[in-house]
Design an enzyme around this catalytic site. Sequence first.
Site, PDB file in Angstrom:
ATOM      1  N   ASP A  25      14.308 -30.629  19.111  1.00 37.45           N
ATOM      2  CA  ASP A  25      15.405 -29.105  18.798  1.00 37.45           C
ATOM      3  C   ASP A  25      15.621 -28.664  17.376  1.00 37.45           C
ATOM      4  OD1 ASP A  25      16.872 -26.729  19.548  1.00 37.45           O
ATOM      5  OD2 ASP A  25      18.805 -28.949  19.837  1.00 37.45           O
ATOM      6  N   ASP A  27      18.528 -26.588  16.026  1.00 33.61           N
ATOM      7  CA  ASP A  27      20.176 -26.729  15.646  1.00 33.61           C
ATOM      8  C   ASP A  27      20.640 -27.502  16.121  1.00 33.61           C
ATOM      9  OD1 ASP A  27      20.767 -23.474  15.125  1.00 33.61           O
ATOM     10  OD2 ASP A  27      19.329 -23.404  16.325  1.00 33.61           O
TER      11      ASP A  27
END
EC number: 3.1.3.16
Length: 292
Positions: A25, A27
């Site tokens: 991922d 953020d």
Amino acid sequence: MARCERLRGAALRDVLGQAQGVLFDCDGVLWNGERIVPGAPELLQRLARAGKNTLFVSNNSRRARPELALRFARLGFAGLRAEQLFSSALCAARLLRQRLSGPPDASGAVFVLGGEGLRAELRAAGLRLAGDPGEDPRVRAVLVGYDEQFSFSRLTEACAHLRDPDCLLVATDRDPWHPLSDGSRTPGTGSLAAAVETASGRQALVVGKPSPYMFQCITEDFSVDPARTLMVGDRLETDILFGHRCGMTTVLTLTGVSSLEEAQAYLTAGQRDLVPHYYVESIADLMEGLED
């Protein structure tokens, strides 16, 4: 079985040794806002030297793929290709291109609740957007993404299109909120999608994590063995659930949204799909499992 064990020492070396690749991922994992997680660029370089494939999966629908690639470069992540980046905007464009395929005069348009980055991704896929210059074809899909200009009038317009039972309702993701640097929260796409669903009486098809559709998009471009792939993320309800649904080994990093206490609470409650196999304080901790 997922037990939320700290990943270090011999276990870390074994897990990384068996892995062919890692899905990250973005953020809360690689960066928070404009601040990179210390050690993140170096980790990616060392994974590349070790022959590990790295791909990136983000529910953020605000940037088209080229813009996301520029963000990686600007923050100091060198040597990455745009093809390694998979966002919910990109996956939504792919799904709509598949669902709305047909003759040019019958393909229809997409009504978009979202920003210019999402619109650019759709246009790059050859999709027609409601409101673009020229004669508007029939709206055949409503797409809900992150939209800072979301309004009652736009909600009303979306619901008007959705009265047509053949009009698709698609959402980029269901993230309910996002953290801000001052500790506050801003509503996420999930909040906007819920408003559209409630007002229209329709259920959205979601393309972003934890939907396996995002993994399907990846496997269309890359050969990925989920049994030998790590999913590293900061949110239990999206990243970790996504990893479990797709058969990957899951690693929670504590630099983002979810806490170790939340993971342990899910473990106690028996909600194992929301429990990571392992956790690390930061993805920089993974470097200890790689040879120099």
